[in-house]
Motif scaffolding. Structure first.
Motif, PDB file in Angstrom:
ATOM      1  N   ALA A  89      12.777  24.264  -9.770  1.00  0.00           N
ATOM      2  CA  ALA A  89      13.905  23.860 -10.927  1.00  0.00           C
ATOM      3  C   ALA A  89      14.897  23.280 -10.341  1.00  0.00           C
ATOM      4  O   ALA A  89      15.219  21.984 -11.087  1.00  0.00           O
ATOM      5  N   ASP A  90      15.159  23.160  -9.035  1.00  0.00           N
ATOM      6  CA  ASP A  90      15.956  22.632  -8.285  1.00  0.00           C
ATOM      7  C   ASP A  90      15.514  22.510  -6.821  1.00  0.00           C
ATOM      8  O   ASP A  90      15.353  23.194  -6.087  1.00  0.00           O
ATOM      9  N   SER A  91      15.232  21.005  -6.637  1.00  0.00           N
ATOM     10  CA  SER A  91      14.505  20.818  -4.978  1.00  0.00           C
ATOM     11  C   SER A  91      15.709  21.256  -3.825  1.00  0.00           C
ATOM     12  O   SER A  91      15.118  21.820  -2.715  1.00  0.00           O
ATOM     13  N   SER A  92      16.851  20.861  -4.054  1.00  0.00           N
ATOM     14  CA  SER A  92      17.735  21.437  -3.047  1.00  0.00           C
ATOM     15  C   SER A  92      18.128  22.867  -2.931  1.00  0.00           C
ATOM     16  O   SER A  92      18.203  23.277  -1.652  1.00  0.00           O
ATOM     17  N   VAL A  93      17.950  23.565  -3.821  1.00  0.00           N
ATOM     18  CA  VAL A  93      17.877  25.016  -3.830  1.00  0.00           C
ATOM     19  C   VAL A  93      16.730  25.427  -2.856  1.00  0.00           C
ATOM     20  O   VAL A  93      16.659  26.326  -2.065  1.00  0.00           O
ATOM     21  N   ALA A  94      15.577  24.908  -3.479  1.00  0.00           N
ATOM     22  CA  ALA A  94      14.231  25.292  -2.771  1.00  0.00           C
ATOM     23  C   ALA A  94      14.163  24.779  -0.990  1.00  0.00           C
ATOM     24  O   ALA A  94      13.774  25.582  -0.368  1.00  0.00           O
ATOM     25  N   LEU A  95      14.914  23.703  -0.752  1.00  0.00           N
ATOM     26  CA  LEU A  95      14.862  23.349   0.475  1.00  0.00           C
ATOM     27  C   LEU A  95      15.628  24.334   1.426  1.00  0.00           C
ATOM     28  O   LEU A  95      15.344  24.638   2.268  1.00  0.00           O
ATOM     29  N   GLY A  96      16.993  24.719   0.815  1.00  0.00           N
ATOM     30  CA  GLY A  96      17.556  25.725   1.496  1.00  0.00           C
ATOM     31  C   GLY A  96      16.776  27.061   1.695  1.00  0.00           C
ATOM     32  O   GLY A  96      16.623  27.639   2.719  1.00  0.00           O
ATOM     33  N   GLN A 192      25.641  20.734  -2.954  1.00  0.00           N
ATOM     34  CA  GLN A 192      24.103  20.259  -2.411  1.00  0.00           C
ATOM     35  C   GLN A 192      23.330  21.207  -1.873  1.00  0.00           C
ATOM     36  O   GLN A 192      22.286  21.155  -1.482  1.00  0.00           O
ATOM     37  N   HIS A 193      23.843  22.503  -1.896  1.00  0.00           N
ATOM     38  CA  HIS A 193      23.124  23.688  -1.720  1.00  0.00           C
ATOM     39  C   HIS A 193      22.462  23.731  -0.165  1.00  0.00           C
ATOM     40  O   HIS A 193      21.433  24.348   0.306  1.00  0.00           O
ATOM     41  N   ARG A 194      23.510  23.273   0.637  1.00  0.00           N
ATOM     42  CA  ARG A 194      23.015  23.020   2.050  1.00  0.00           C
ATOM     43  C   ARG A 194      23.245  24.543   2.740  1.00  0.00           C
ATOM     44  O   ARG A 194      22.603  24.807   3.906  1.00  0.00           O
ATOM     45  N   VAL A 195      23.994  25.185   2.256  1.00  0.00           N
ATOM     46  CA  VAL A 195      24.078  26.709   2.544  1.00  0.00           C
ATOM     47  C   VAL A 195      23.339  27.682   1.905  1.00  0.00           C
ATOM     48  O   VAL A 195      23.253  28.840   2.151  1.00  0.00           O
ATOM     49  N   THR A 196      22.679  27.273   0.901  1.00  0.00           N
ATOM     50  CA  THR A 196      21.635  28.177   0.175  1.00  0.00           C
ATOM     51  C   THR A 196      20.476  29.082   1.051  1.00  0.00           C
ATOM     52  O   THR A 196      20.023  28.383   1.812  1.00  0.00           O
ATOM     53  N   GLY A 197      20.440  30.229   0.838  1.00  0.00           N
ATOM     54  CA  GLY A 197      19.370  30.824   1.777  1.00  0.00           C
ATOM     55  C   GLY A 197      20.089  31.423   2.786  1.00  0.00           C
ATOM     56  O   GLY A 197      19.243  32.545   3.490  1.00  0.00           O
ATOM     57  N   LEU A 198      21.097  31.233   3.116  1.00  0.00           N
ATOM     58  CA  LEU A 198      21.989  31.660   4.307  1.00  0.00           C
ATOM     59  C   LEU A 198      22.721  33.013   4.039  1.00  0.00           C
ATOM     60  O   LEU A 198      23.149  33.330   3.045  1.00  0.00           O
TER      61      LEU A 198
END
Length: 490
Positions: A89-96, A192-198
């Motif tokens: 759904a969101d590549s930036s979320v997936a990247l994180g 930009q979801h750079r901290v997503t997953g942390l």
């Protein structure tokens, strides 16, 4: 190397086209970095929709260069049977999420604390890093000025690195024994979801004023971006917020984390009182303990409360915290003072928002009085929120005896267009006290020539930066160097 099947477990939902039986050597979001790998191996290319371009356009190029795994929001019209496509759904979320899994979830292996807000982020994380290092805790730092693993400096170009670089850096910190990491978390990084997953052990809120509206478009969007940081905290984390800011309570109203407050004006978990404010430092009472600090200014009093709160919430002894805090110096380019042989004081500060500039100038006036000679050199960055330009000039005029409007980082804008915008904020009765000198070097030189003994010169806007960005080129320029050269300070 990581099996793709294992990495896919990090994604909450996806659609798979092709075989996931591959080993992943690297995660990329720049197709130009893709190189062919041996059979059974591949780099993983994530096609992001950015502000400048859409990574989906470069999927064919990535595949042509040898990529066999593509993460995307929309499948290309032509499907290559040799490629595994992962639609999300969101590549930036997936990247994180993928970067976190690729580096074995490094944020779970140390105590990661982030701070967000308009002003005070760099000072707070820098001094927290120094505080914990002084207590012999191996500690990482991710800031606007520099990234650090222990005492080793690693240059940075962004307030918050991209998701891949961020996880790689955290993994290296873990590998080298770091127990803590303190990092700035910008509103851009959150959007930009750079901290997503942390996984964060704690989060701090400093304040919020109008900034970055070129990116967020509205102040409400800017607030929402900051608030999203606290909304996503786990129950195990703490949220420390400045309740003297009218949005301080808003930030934590939906958080699952344990909420703690700090204030100079009202009852709070961490209550500060300024007893004396001078260029030599602050005399404060924090939770009924009196301490002298080397930092000065009301804005630094807030930073000190945040530092005290974070350190004690992380388990450090209160008395030890205050003792070590009393020995901390300011961060580079943050109210950085120097004195000429004639007795004039020069200050370099990163203040590049109306609120930050007013805080610094108020601090100077509080210390030297209303009648003292205060000269301010200030500009505004190009390709950024233009609405703050006249406000910055108006504030400079309000608190200064003389003002020199000059170039900051014009980027792709004509510097004189920026200065014309700033001049709209100069009150008519102050016009004779204002000079416009586009060349920043000449502006600083002129200000130094105007200095008298006991005068105070503030050079605002660039702080720690050692460059001036003009038409995508960074030219060496350092406000501190310029002042030292003109004032003959070694």
């Amino acid at each position: 190397m990581k099996p793709l099947n294992i990495l896919l477990k990090a994604l909450r939902s996806y659609e798979l086209t092709g075989s996931p039986e591959l080993e992943i050597s690297e995660i990329l979001f720049d197709s130009r970095a893709v190189v062919a790998k041996p059979e059974g191996e591949s780099q993983l290319y994530v096609a992001q929709r950015g502000t400048q371009t859409d990574g989906h356009k470069y999927i064919p190029a990535a595949i042509a260069q040898g990529c066999r795994v593509v993460v995307c929001e929309e499948l290309p019209e032509s499907i290559d049977e040799k490629v595994c496509y992962i639609k999300v759904a969101d590549s930036s979320v997936a990247l994180g999420q993928l970067a976190d899994a690729f580096y074995d979830h490094p944020s779970r292996k140390l105590k990661l604390v982030g701070i967000t807000g308009t002003n005070g982020k760099t000072t707070t994380v820098t001094l927290l890093h120094r505080l914990f290092m002084s207590a012999d805790y191996p500690t990482g730092l991710i800031s606007t000025i520099v990234n650090k693993i222990g005492d080793e400096e690693i240059p940075t170009n962004h307030t918050t690195p991209d998701a891949v670089e961020l996880n790689r850096l955290l993994a290296e910190m873990v590998g080298r024994g770091c127990q803590y990491c303190f990092m700035e978390v910008s509103s851009h990084a959150l959007c930009q979801h750079r901290v997503t997953g942390l996984k964060f052990a704690g989060a701090l809120f400093s304040n919020i004023t109008h900034d970055h509206l070129d990116f967020h478009k509205t102040f409400a969007n800017y607030i929402a971006a900051k608030k999203s940081f606290f909304d996503k905290l786990p129950k195990s984390a703490f949220a420390l917020t400045n309740i003297d800011d009218k949005n301080g309570r808003v930030m934590v109203q939906n958080t699952k984390a344990s909420v703690h407050t700090y204030s100079l004006r009202t009852a709070a978990d961490i209550k500060g009182v300024i007893m004396e404010n001078a260029f030599t430092g602050l005399h404060m009472r924090i939770n009924n303990r009196e301490v002298y600090f080397k930092l000065c200014g009301r804005f630094n009093a807030y930073n000190l409360l945040a530092i005290y709160g974070a350190a004690t919430l992380l388990g450090m002894d209160e008395e030890e915290v205050l003792t070590r805090m009393s020995m901390l110096d300011s961060a580079a380019g943050r109210f950085q003072m120097m004195q000429s042989a004639e007795g004039a004081t020069a200050i370099v500060d990163y203040a590049h928002t109306p609120d930050a500039l007013e805080n610094v100038l108020k601090t100077i006036r509080d210390i030297v009085g209303k009648e003292a000679d205060v000269i301010t050199v200030v500009g505004c960055g190009g390709d950024r929120d233009a609405l703050k330009r006249p406000e910055m000039a108006e504030i400079a005029c309000k608190y200064s005896s003389k003002v020199i409007l000059t170039s900051d980082n014009p980027r792709t804008e004509n510097p004189m267009d920026i200065l014309n915008d700033m001049q709209k904020g100069v009150p008519a009765n102050k016009a004779k006290q204002v000079l416009v000198i586009e060349n920043r070097r000449d502006a600083i030189k002129t200000a130094c020539m105007m200095l008298q003994p006991k005068s105070v010169l503030l050079v605002a806007g660039k702080g720690h930066e050692t460059y001036q960005e003009i038409n995508h080129v960074k030219h060496h320029f350092d406000d501190t160097e310029e002042l030292k050269n003109n004032l003959n300070i070694q």
